[in-house]
Design a protein around this motif. Structure first.
Motif, PDB file in Angstrom:
ATOM      1  N   PHE A 252       0.835  -1.208   0.000  1.00 42.69           N
ATOM      2  CA  PHE A 252       0.000   0.000   0.000  1.00 42.69           C
ATOM      3  C   PHE A 252       0.866   1.253   0.000  1.00 42.69           C
ATOM      4  CE2 PHE A 252      -2.880   3.242   1.545  1.00 42.69           C
ATOM      5  CZ  PHE A 252      -4.022   2.965   0.806  1.00 42.69           C
ATOM      6  N   GLN A 253       1.897   1.210   0.824  1.00 43.84           N
ATOM      7  CA  GLN A 253       2.805   2.365   0.905  1.00 43.84           C
ATOM      8  C   GLN A 253       3.438   2.650  -0.452  1.00 43.84           C
ATOM      9  OE1 GLN A 253       3.791   4.357   3.606  1.00 43.84           O
ATOM     10  NE2 GLN A 253       2.031   3.507   4.661  1.00 43.84           N
ATOM     11  N   LYS A 254       3.716   1.560  -1.162  1.00 47.05           N
ATOM     12  CA  LYS A 254       4.403   1.715  -2.440  1.00 47.05           C
ATOM     13  C   LYS A 254       3.450   2.173  -3.539  1.00 47.05           C
ATOM     14  CE  LYS A 254       6.796  -1.768  -4.953  1.00 47.05           C
ATOM     15  NZ  LYS A 254       7.604  -2.936  -4.727  1.00 47.05           N
ATOM     16  N   PHE A 255       2.280   1.555  -3.604  1.00 46.62           N
ATOM     17  CA  PHE A 255       1.456   1.758  -4.797  1.00 46.62           C
ATOM     18  C   PHE A 255       0.324   2.772  -4.646  1.00 46.62           C
ATOM     19  CE2 PHE A 255       3.344  -2.419  -5.926  1.00 46.62           C
ATOM     20  CZ  PHE A 255       3.975  -2.000  -7.090  1.00 46.62           C
ATOM     21  N   TRP A 256      -0.029   3.143  -3.441  1.00 42.25           N
ATOM     22  CA  TRP A 256      -1.098   4.142  -3.326  1.00 42.25           C
ATOM     23  C   TRP A 256      -0.497   5.519  -3.129  1.00 42.25           C
ATOM     24  CZ3 TRP A 256      -5.731   3.359  -5.034  1.00 42.25           C
ATOM     25  CH2 TRP A 256      -6.626   4.414  -4.916  1.00 42.25           C
ATOM     26  N   PRO A 257      -0.986   6.604  -3.743  1.00 45.76           N
ATOM     27  CA  PRO A 257      -2.148   6.635  -4.631  1.00 45.76           C
ATOM     28  C   PRO A 257      -1.845   6.081  -6.028  1.00 45.76           C
ATOM     29  CG  PRO A 257      -1.152   8.826  -4.446  1.00 45.76           C
ATOM     30  CD  PRO A 257      -0.411   7.932  -3.510  1.00 45.76           C
ATOM     31  N   ALA A 258      -2.890   5.558  -6.669  1.00 50.71           N
ATOM     32  CA  ALA A 258      -2.760   5.027  -8.019  1.00 50.71           C
ATOM     33  C   ALA A 258      -2.274   6.132  -8.952  1.00 50.71           C
ATOM     34  CB  ALA A 258      -4.109   4.502  -8.488  1.00 50.71           C
ATOM     35  N   ASP A 259      -1.462   5.747  -9.928  1.00 56.46           N
ATOM     36  CA  ASP A 259      -0.954   6.741 -10.881  1.00 56.46           C
ATOM     37  C   ASP A 259      -1.991   7.065 -11.949  1.00 56.46           C
ATOM     38  OD1 ASP A 259       2.088   7.232 -10.323  1.00 56.46           O
ATOM     39  OD2 ASP A 259       1.618   5.148  -9.834  1.00 56.46           O
ATOM     40  N   VAL A 260      -2.654   6.038 -12.476  1.00 46.34           N
ATOM     41  CA  VAL A 260      -3.681   6.286 -13.495  1.00 46.34           C
ATOM     42  C   VAL A 260      -4.851   5.329 -13.300  1.00 46.34           C
ATOM     43  CG1 VAL A 260      -4.220   6.415 -15.961  1.00 46.34           C
ATOM     44  CG2 VAL A 260      -1.889   6.865 -15.212  1.00 46.34           C
ATOM     45  N   HIS A 261      -6.044   5.909 -13.167  1.00 40.14           N
ATOM     46  CA  HIS A 261      -7.266   5.116 -13.333  1.00 40.14           C
ATOM     47  C   HIS A 261      -7.717   5.382 -14.765  1.00 40.14           C
ATOM     48  CE1 HIS A 261      -7.629   4.177  -9.152  1.00 40.14           C
ATOM     49  NE2 HIS A 261      -8.143   5.313  -8.759  1.00 40.14           N
ATOM     50  N   MET A 262      -7.646   4.362 -15.583  1.00 40.09           N
ATOM     51  CA  MET A 262      -8.093   4.511 -16.971  1.00 40.09           C
ATOM     52  C   MET A 262      -9.568   4.125 -17.030  1.00 40.09           C
ATOM     53  SD  MET A 262      -7.158   5.160 -20.043  1.00 40.09           S
ATOM     54  CE  MET A 262      -5.385   5.068 -20.005  1.00 40.09           C
ATOM     55  N   VAL A 263     -10.384   4.977 -17.644  1.00 39.94           N
ATOM     56  CA  VAL A 263     -11.822   4.684 -17.742  1.00 39.94           C
ATOM     57  C   VAL A 263     -12.355   5.161 -19.090  1.00 39.94           C
ATOM     58  CG1 VAL A 263     -12.211   4.899 -15.250  1.00 39.94           C
ATOM     59  CG2 VAL A 263     -12.507   6.909 -16.701  1.00 39.94           C
ATOM     60  N   GLY A 264     -13.543   4.687 -19.428  1.00 36.79           N
ATOM     61  CA  GLY A 264     -14.234   5.245 -20.590  1.00 36.79           C
ATOM     62  C   GLY A 264     -14.951   6.516 -20.152  1.00 36.79           C
ATOM     63  N   LYS A 265     -15.291   7.359 -21.116  1.00 36.31           N
ATOM     64  CA  LYS A 265     -15.877   8.659 -20.754  1.00 36.31           C
ATOM     65  C   LYS A 265     -17.237   8.499 -20.068  1.00 36.31           C
ATOM     66  CE  LYS A 265     -18.059   9.370 -25.253  1.00 36.31           C
ATOM     67  NZ  LYS A 265     -18.181  10.177 -26.467  1.00 36.31           N
ATOM     68  N   ASP A 266     -17.887   7.339 -20.251  1.00 40.42           N
ATOM     69  CA  ASP A 266     -19.200   7.099 -19.648  1.00 40.42           C
ATOM     70  C   ASP A 266     -19.154   7.073 -18.122  1.00 40.42           C
ATOM     71  OD1 ASP A 266     -17.599   4.787 -20.011  1.00 40.42           O
ATOM     72  OD2 ASP A 266     -19.309   3.475 -19.644  1.00 40.42           O
ATOM     73  N   ILE A 267     -17.991   6.747 -17.566  1.00 36.82           N
ATOM     74  CA  ILE A 267     -17.954   6.586 -16.106  1.00 36.82           C
ATOM     75  C   ILE A 267     -16.990   7.572 -15.459  1.00 36.82           C
ATOM     76  CG2 ILE A 267     -18.782   4.210 -16.073  1.00 36.82           C
ATOM     77  CD1 ILE A 267     -15.928   3.227 -15.899  1.00 36.82           C
ATOM     78  N   LEU A 268     -16.782   8.680 -16.150  1.00 30.78           N
ATOM     79  CA  LEU A 268     -15.855   9.682 -15.629  1.00 30.78           C
ATOM     80  C   LEU A 268     -16.356  10.304 -14.330  1.00 30.78           C
ATOM     81  CD1 LEU A 268     -13.293  11.325 -15.946  1.00 30.78           C
ATOM     82  CD2 LEU A 268     -14.595  12.982 -17.282  1.00 30.78           C
ATOM     83  N   ARG A 269     -17.643  10.622 -14.286  1.00 30.18           N
ATOM     84  CA  ARG A 269     -18.172  11.309 -13.103  1.00 30.18           C
ATOM     85  C   ARG A 269     -17.959  10.473 -11.829  1.00 30.18           C
ATOM     86  NH1 ARG A 269     -24.228  13.621 -13.346  1.00 30.18           N
ATOM     87  NH2 ARG A 269     -23.352  14.602 -15.203  1.00 30.18           N
ATOM     88  N   PHE A 270     -18.152   9.162 -11.960  1.00 34.02           N
ATOM     89  CA  PHE A 270     -17.956   8.292 -10.792  1.00 34.02           C
ATOM     90  C   PHE A 270     -16.496   8.353 -10.308  1.00 34.02           C
ATOM     91  CE2 PHE A 270     -21.474   6.500 -13.231  1.00 34.02           C
ATOM     92  CZ  PHE A 270     -22.438   6.373 -12.250  1.00 34.02           C
TER      93      PHE A 270
END
Ligand code: ME8
Length: 517
Positions: A252-270
């Motif tokens: 957790f110490q190493k990897f959080w925060p995530a560098d990229v959450h890749m999503v489609g534009k449909d779920i950007l607001r979430f």
């Protein structure tokens, strides 16, 4: 050696109400390409994908098939894992929201948000769309020709009235607006960031985060008749994948925060509104970036089951080849924009960029070396200005493509590489090494050396996009396994004179339509 820098990248987790199609393959492919690039560039990468298995939509789909929800989830989730293997996705983990580790994580996050005073019990009355798994305000709805109310996405909505826990989303407006302005860009492309910002500036209402009318989900800790809203459950997968709730763990110490959450534009607001707000409300750092890519259509039409035009990734890979499909999807459309899938465009890319441009460059130069230089890489000899120029163009690629990759401009990376492929073809044709065979074999050796060196560098640079073809190419030039990275040993090194070649085989075949074969 200094510790490798971590890089954590995630795909959305896909609903198991339906089998995987080209859209799912596209998002995971983009992440795979980024993950592979970063690994080659010396990062310690964690790449997570998985399936979203709770909620009313999945519960209903299972019932329609006459199956228990978990049995149904097992089957469809397995299909997503098969796709990942089939498309050589290099994910380090595959998360299913029905796993125990995820339930523990969701409940821990909930408790933390609640302890911080961000959750309260009230009553929800309003519109809900099961297909979108989303709540809508009356003002957002459209009216169908038959008078039915529809979500802005066209999905049916139903009126819901039930006791519900609420998340105090309204309290996070200012913090979110600040987060959008954190550099380097937290939401990309910029146009999408502007959309999200104006949504938040328009005022946020508190969000209903639990339901009591079904049971397929994670129970709310302390009040088990409530099931967590499927989006709070689903988004938490990114934390679970990093080892949450063990926040002290090395992972957790190493990897959080995530560098990229890749999503489609449909779920950007979430991802760019709810998720960073949930995290901040639990005193957890929000992700470094959410990137929303565009939407694929099929020959100009919206892809939908009812139109019968869903593109099956297994089928197109069988027909066109894996690396060909990977290249096409990443090259055809500026990453972030919408794109249209067409057979003609696919065949053009295969025959022009791959077979003609890169394929011929490699095949012609390596075959000449094989036949005329005793099957060994010739001496570099005395370099002329034109030789230096093309070598310099190849040497300049890595820093240029790193910058594009940092902004997820994958198509720009490929355009940049292919510009050098095309310049090298011009160089090769202009130098006419075949004409030097009988007049100046030393100069012929130099031209062949320079061309083979550019081919070697390109071979290494394209590993992230076309892993199999790149390996085949590098195998033919007998490049050692540890000399295929983006470092001094690898791409930044130089081809060794005297290296033996294997008989060159075309790596990028032309696509010929079946009836013309
Ligand atoms: O939304 N073009 O899952 P989902 C491009 N479970 N991408 C497409 C696409 C298309 N035509 N169709 C689908 C969910 N996608 C939630 C996510 S995450 C915490 C929970 C891709 O199965 C695109 O990435 O509906 C889109 O965002 C995703 O599939 C939606 O997948």
């Amino acid at each position: 050696m200094p510790a490798k820098k971590p890089f954590y990248i995630t795909t959305p987790i896909y609903y198991v109400n339906d089998i995987p199609h080209i859209g799912h393959a596209y998002t995971t492919l983009a992440c795979d390409v980024l993950a592979r690039f970063k690994r080659l560039d010396g990062f310690d990468v964690m790449f997570l994908t998985g399936t979203d298995e709770h909620g009313q939509k999945v519960e209903k789909s299972a019932a329609a098939k006459g199956k228990a929800p978990i049995e149904f989830c097992n089957e469809v989730s397995e299909r997503f894992r098969e796709l990942a293997k089939f498309m050589k996705f290099s994910n380090d983990d595959f998360i299913r929201t029905t796993e125990e580790r995820h339930k523990v994580s969701c409940q821990a996050l909930w408790k933390k948000i609640e302890a911080n005073g961000n959750i309260y019990l009230d009553k929800y009355s309003g519109w809900y769309s099961v297909r979108d798994e989303a709540f809508y305000a009356e003002s957002e709805l459209q009216t169908a020709s038959n008078g039915d109310k529809l979500a802005p996405t066209g999905a049916p909505v139903e009126w819901v009235e039930e006791e519900s826990y609420f998340f105090k989303l309204s309290a996070w407006e200012e913090k979110l607006l600040n987060w959008y302005e954190t550099l380097p860009e937290t939401v990309l492309p910029k146009s999408r960031k502007n959309e999200v910002k104006s949504f938040v500036e328009g005022g946020l209402r508190d969000l209903s985060v639990s339901r009591t009318s079904f049971s397929w989900g994670v129970p709310v800790p302390g009040n088990e008749k409530h099931i967590m809203y499927v989006w709070i459950d689903a988004l938490t997968n990114y934390l679970t994948g990093a080892g949450y709730p063990n926040t002290d763990s090395e992972k957790f110490q190493k990897f959080w925060p995530a560098d990229v959450h890749m999503v489609g534009k449909d779920i950007l607001r979430f991802h760019a509104v709810y998720w960073p707000a949930f995290l901040m409300a639990a005193d957890i750092e929000p992700p470094r970036r959410v990137f929303a890519h565009g939407w694929w259509t099929n020959e100009g039409q919206k892809i939908s089951k009812s139109l019968g035009n869903v593109i099956d990734p297994f089928e197109i890979v069988d027909e066109f080849g894996l690396d060909q499909v990977r290249y096409f999807l990443m090259r055809e459309v500026p990453f972030g924009n919408d794109g249209d899938f067409s057979r003609t465009a696919m065949i053009n890319r295969i025959n022009s960029d791959l077979a003609n441009d890169l394929g011929n460059l490699a095949q012609r130069s390596l075959s000449m070396i094989f036949k005329n230089c005793d099957g060994k890489i010739p001496d570099q000899g005395q370099l002329k200005e034109e030789d230096e120029k093309i070598l310099q163009a190849a040497d300049d690629l890595l820093p240029a493509i790193r910058e594009f990759m940092d902004m997820q401009q994958i198509n720009k990376v490929l355009e940049t590489i292919w510009k050098v492929v095309s310049d090298c073809n011009v160089y090769f044709a202009g130098q006419e090494p075949w004409a030097l065979k009988n007049t100046d074999t030393v100069r012929m050796g130099t031209v062949l050396y320079v061309t083979a060196e550019v081919v070697r560098q390109i071979g290494i640079l394209i590993r992230f996009i076309m892993p199999d073809s790149a390996e085949m190419l590098l195998d033919q030039i007998n490049i050692d396994g540890d000399k295929r990275g983006y470092d001094q040993l690898g791409v930044l090194g130089r081809l060794k004179t005297g290296t033996k070649l294997d008989k060159p085989e075309g790596v990028f075949p032309r696509y010929v339509e079946a009836e013309n074969k």
